[in-house]
Scaffold this active site. Structure first.
Site, PDB file in Angstrom:
ATOM      1  N   TYR A 111       0.830  -1.208   0.000  1.00  0.00           N
ATOM      2  CA  TYR A 111       0.000   0.000   0.000  1.00  0.00           C
ATOM      3  C   TYR A 111       0.863   1.255   0.000  1.00  0.00           C
ATOM      4  O   TYR A 111       1.903   1.310   0.659  1.00  0.00           O
ATOM      5  CB  TYR A 111      -0.890  -0.021   1.245  1.00  0.00           C
ATOM      6  CG  TYR A 111      -1.727   1.224   1.402  1.00  0.00           C
ATOM      7  CD1 TYR A 111      -2.938   1.336   0.753  1.00  0.00           C
ATOM      8  CD2 TYR A 111      -1.276   2.288   2.168  1.00  0.00           C
ATOM      9  CE1 TYR A 111      -3.705   2.477   0.890  1.00  0.00           C
ATOM     10  CE2 TYR A 111      -2.035   3.423   2.307  1.00  0.00           C
ATOM     11  CZ  TYR A 111      -3.255   3.522   1.668  1.00  0.00           C
ATOM     12  OH  TYR A 111      -4.006   4.652   1.794  1.00  0.00           O
ATOM     13  N   TRP A 113       1.173   5.662  -1.857  1.00  0.00           N
ATOM     14  CA  TRP A 113       0.922   6.567  -2.973  1.00  0.00           C
ATOM     15  C   TRP A 113       1.901   6.369  -4.122  1.00  0.00           C
ATOM     16  O   TRP A 113       1.599   6.708  -5.261  1.00  0.00           O
ATOM     17  CB  TRP A 113       1.010   8.013  -2.490  1.00  0.00           C
ATOM     18  CG  TRP A 113      -0.257   8.533  -1.905  1.00  0.00           C
ATOM     19  CD1 TRP A 113      -0.882   8.080  -0.782  1.00  0.00           C
ATOM     20  CD2 TRP A 113      -1.057   9.612  -2.393  1.00  0.00           C
ATOM     21  NE1 TRP A 113      -2.018   8.820  -0.537  1.00  0.00           N
ATOM     22  CE2 TRP A 113      -2.148   9.773  -1.514  1.00  0.00           C
ATOM     23  CE3 TRP A 113      -0.949  10.475  -3.473  1.00  0.00           C
ATOM     24  CZ2 TRP A 113      -3.121  10.734  -1.684  1.00  0.00           C
ATOM     25  CZ3 TRP A 113      -1.916  11.441  -3.646  1.00  0.00           C
ATOM     26  CH2 TRP A 113      -2.999  11.568  -2.772  1.00  0.00           C
TER      27      TRP A 113
END
Length: 771
Positions: A111, A113
């Site tokens: 996980y 950005w």
């Protein structure tokens, strides 16, 4: 000779100035009205001492030391190896784990950005690679909005993120709205960012237009500056985690005075009668009136009553920020905010009603969607197993345990190999000491990283990756109507390679290179995705050729016209013709489906549940301050904490913590002092900032400072740098979403009068030659 080149990031588009192949500086675009200061700080970080320059393997893992509770993961030295050796180690370990433990033993949730770019998207590359190799255990939902993502499809239907195209846009608010009530505020610092990039920041100008049009704002938050000063907002400081109680008090006031929108509730909602019984205390003997809410929230009874009156007599919009649902029972304020908007009379009217996440990303509320843009093609994952994203430590510590999730029963798999790239779990996750214990359990942790951050230091195999400045790509942000070229600005540092290059090499060893690369080069992929986009949008888009786009750096996309199903305006006009995608076709104030789950922490309608940790809890006798660990202004999560802008915000090298002057005075704390923030889970050092923008009883310490434990293997050890997740609880919101509850944490603060330890967050680990 200087060259000026396009740069696209999650925090905006910039111009890189390059001289003889050397990156000199990064400048804002001339047409960006509110450029982020994060961008220029990328220059010094590109070559700082924290860069990972060569493949490195943890010494103990390389020497075959057995796993044990005393493992040196996180404290061990690293051995630098050749790329050929590193690729052999990773490919052999993938084969071993799959053959001995099955494909579900490989975790590829990874996980984070990552960075902007349609092709070089780290998770997309990883998931494509792992799916072609046999599959992997995945993660579901996000740390940012897990509770929201699970509850909203039950209440208003549709995809978890479809609400963003169904709520009013800022331009509609300007033209139609009179009153905005913002639960959790509208902090402009958060609108610096946009997933996938953006060409121009627009939120600040649109908020100014609202104020100039006469729209009034109410900020219901523990922090005054969660709303920009130019909005001249009324501030109602609220005890953290009590937004649901405030909404219930407002709703009760509407109901008993007959101010609620009976017509909309009857035609467009289901279950209001059962919820009204709860409001009136017919179910539990407790009336949820304004006086009841005032005792819980700290907002006066008169203010709650006045707010109920104004919401029902003016064209109003109820906004709820993501932060309020990252807490114990975080589903409740989201659900209740929808119910409150339905009662208020403005739901489904132009520019009014309900919306979530305004100002958390720049494009939210700016545009409903953007046109199709191609990305790395997905490959179906053969492994059906998944875990809720915030339950990674539980999974590592308790394989085989069964948990609830959205009406299902999930068995946590046994993970033997963790493959992570494009993210930083030692930033996102709560209770980092517990995560550290969990992180010792898998056989192997493989990480792609550009810098020696905490996640890299806690890995077994670290593969150095090129940054977004060191590869060719193009960006297209969420709801942003632009494509932005991302030509390579500089050569990769050291022996860094792109994620795609690494996975292609691994795929070659494992026998599926052609399936993974489709025989395209990296620039060939970038060109292919652009031409795919151009062909899909057709002549109406009038996109230039790839070569012309690459020279001009920006291309305009056509406006997205939908369709946008699930419109509240259409529902109001004719609920029979335009039903919502819910079981009833209407807004579910009472959900029969959720009620059937039988959860004791999420009933069939919104309710007030007392948080485990809050300022009225018994624990507040020992830890009397509520910690707000919100998003930072100086970086994106933990990205570029080593950049100039983030470094300049620190106090004597530590992250700043804001504290009310009254709380500081009672502890002998002055601005600029280094303080220790602590509770039973851990402690960290931070630099005190006295501010009456923070209500008494609250301290604010942003996330994202790279974790810097004094003794990495010792549970509870002091963090030198100021990471709040040594203090937050690794506890799910509820059995429904299993989302994180980071904002339910009590702490205390004291002056730190011992010798200050050096901050080593940006120092690489010990690198030794092969033995």
């Amino acid at each position: 000779m200087e060259r000026r080149m396009s740069v696209a990031t999650h925090w905006g588009s910039f111009v890189a100035v390059v001289d003889s192949g050397r990156l000199v500086r990064i400048e804002p675009r001339h047409d960006d009205p509110a450029p982020s200061p994060i961008g220029p700080g990328m220059v010094t970080a590109a070559d700082d001492s924290a860069r990972v320059l060569r493949p490195a393997v943890r010494k103990g893992w390389l020497n075959g030391e057995p796993r044990a509770h005393g493992t040196a993961r996180g404290t061990d030295a690293f051995v630098e190896v050749s790329w050929d050796h590193a690729i052999t180690l990773v490919s052999d370990e993938l084969r071993r784990v799959r053959s001995q433990h099955g494909d579900s033993a490989v975790f590829g949730g990874s996980y984070g950005w990552a960075s902007a770019g349609r092709f070089h998207h780290a998770q997309g590359q990883l998931h494509r690679f792992l799916a072609l190799d046999g599959g992997y255990t995945d993660a579901r939902n996000t740390y940012s909005t897990a509770a929201l993502e699970v509850i909203l499809p039950h209440v208003i239907g549709g995809h978890p993120w479809s609400y963003q195209s169904r709520m009013p846009m800022w331009a509609e608010v300007v033209d139609n709205c009179e009153l905005v009530v913002a639960f959790g505020g509208l902090a402009l610092k958060n609108s610096q960012i946009n997933p996938g990039g953006l060409a121009r920041h627009q939120t600040q100008d649109l908020q100014r237009q609202c104020r100039e049009a006469g729209v009034r704002f109410v900020n219901i938050s523990p922090i005054r500056s969660d709303v920009a000063g130019f909005l001249d907002a009324e501030w109602l400081p609220v005890v953290p985690n009590t937004d649901t109680a405030a909404m219930l008090g407002i709703a009760h006031t509407m109901l008993v005075n007959g101010w609620h929108d009976e017509d909309f509730l009857r035609r467009c909602c289901v279950g209001f009668d059962r919820f009204a019984s709860y409001l009136l205390g017919e179910l539990d003997g407790i009336r949820k009136d304004a006086a009841w809410a005032a005792k819980i929230t700290g907002i006066s009874r008169d203010a709650i009553t006045d707010l109920a009156r104004r919401l029902t007599t003016r064209r109003s919009l109820i906004m709820v920020n993501y932060a309020v649902q990252r807490a114990d029972h975080g589903e409740q304020p989201i659900w209740m905010s929808v119910v409150l908007a339905a009662m208020a009379g403005s739901m489904g009217r132009p520019g009014c009603g309900w919306g979530a996440g305004y100002a958390t990303m720049d494009a939210t509320g700016v545009a409903r969607d953007r046109a199709f843009v191609a990305t790395v093609p997905e490959v179906a994952n053969p492994v059906p197993d998944f875990i809720p994203v915030a339950r990674i430590a539980d999974t590592l510590l308790h394989p085989g345990e069964v948990i609830d999730y959205d009406g299902k029963r999930l068995t946590l798999p046994e993970l033997r190999l963790v493959y992570w790239c494009g993210g930083n779990p030692f930033h996102h996750h709560q209770d980092l000491h517990r995560l550290t214990r969990a992180w010792q359990t898998p056989d192997t942790v493989v990480v792609h990283e550009a810098w020696w951050n905490t996640t890299a230091k806690f890995a077994d195999i670290v593969l150095p990756v090129a940054t977004s400045l060191e590869r060719d790509d193009f960006a297209a942000g969420f709801s942003d109507p632009h494509l932005v070229a991302m030509p390579k600005v500089r050569e990769p540092a050291g022996e860094s390679r792109t994620d795609h290059h690494i996975f292609a090499a691994l795929a070659s060893r494992l026998g599926f290179e052609q399936e993974f690369t489709e025989s395209r080069s990296e620039i060939g992929w970038v060109r292919h995705l652009y031409e795919q986009t151009r062909a899909k949008l057709g002549d109406d888009a009038a996109l230039p050729s790839f070569d012309d786009f690459w020279r001009s750096s920006t291309a305009e996309l056509p406006a997205s016209t939908g369709p946008f199903p699930g419109s509240f305006e259409a529902l109001r006009s004719d609920p029979q013709r335009f039903p919502l995608p819910t079981p009833s076709g209407r807004i579910e104030i009472f959900s029969e489906e959720i009620d059937s789950f039988g959860y004791d922490d999420c009933a069939g309608h919104p309710k007030w549940y007392e948080p485990v940790e809050w300022l009225r809890a018994d624990l507040s006798d020992r830890f009397p301050l509520h910690l707000i660990s919100n998003q930072p202004a100086s970086r994106l999560h933990s990205q570029y904490d080593n950049g100039d802008h983030s470094l300049s915000s620190k106090i004597r090298g530590r992250e700043p913590v804001a504290i009310n002057p009254l709380d500081a005075a009672s502890r002998g704390i002055e601005s600029g002092m280094i303080v220790r923030v602590y509770n039973d889970r851990g402690s960290c050092l931070a630099g005190a900032v006295l501010s009456d923008d923070v209500m008494p009883g609250v301290v604010q310490l942003s996330t994202g400072a790279w974790w810097d434990p004094v003794q990495p293997g010792l549970s509870g050890t002091l963090d030198r740098h100021g990471n709040p997740n040594v203090l937050t609880a690794d506890r799910p919101c509820s059995r429904l979403s299993q989302g994180p509850s980071a904002l339910s944490a009590l702490v205390d603060v004291e002056f730190y009068d011992e010798p200050l330890p050096d901050v080593l967050a940006f120092a690489p680990p010990s690198l030794v030659p092969p033995s």
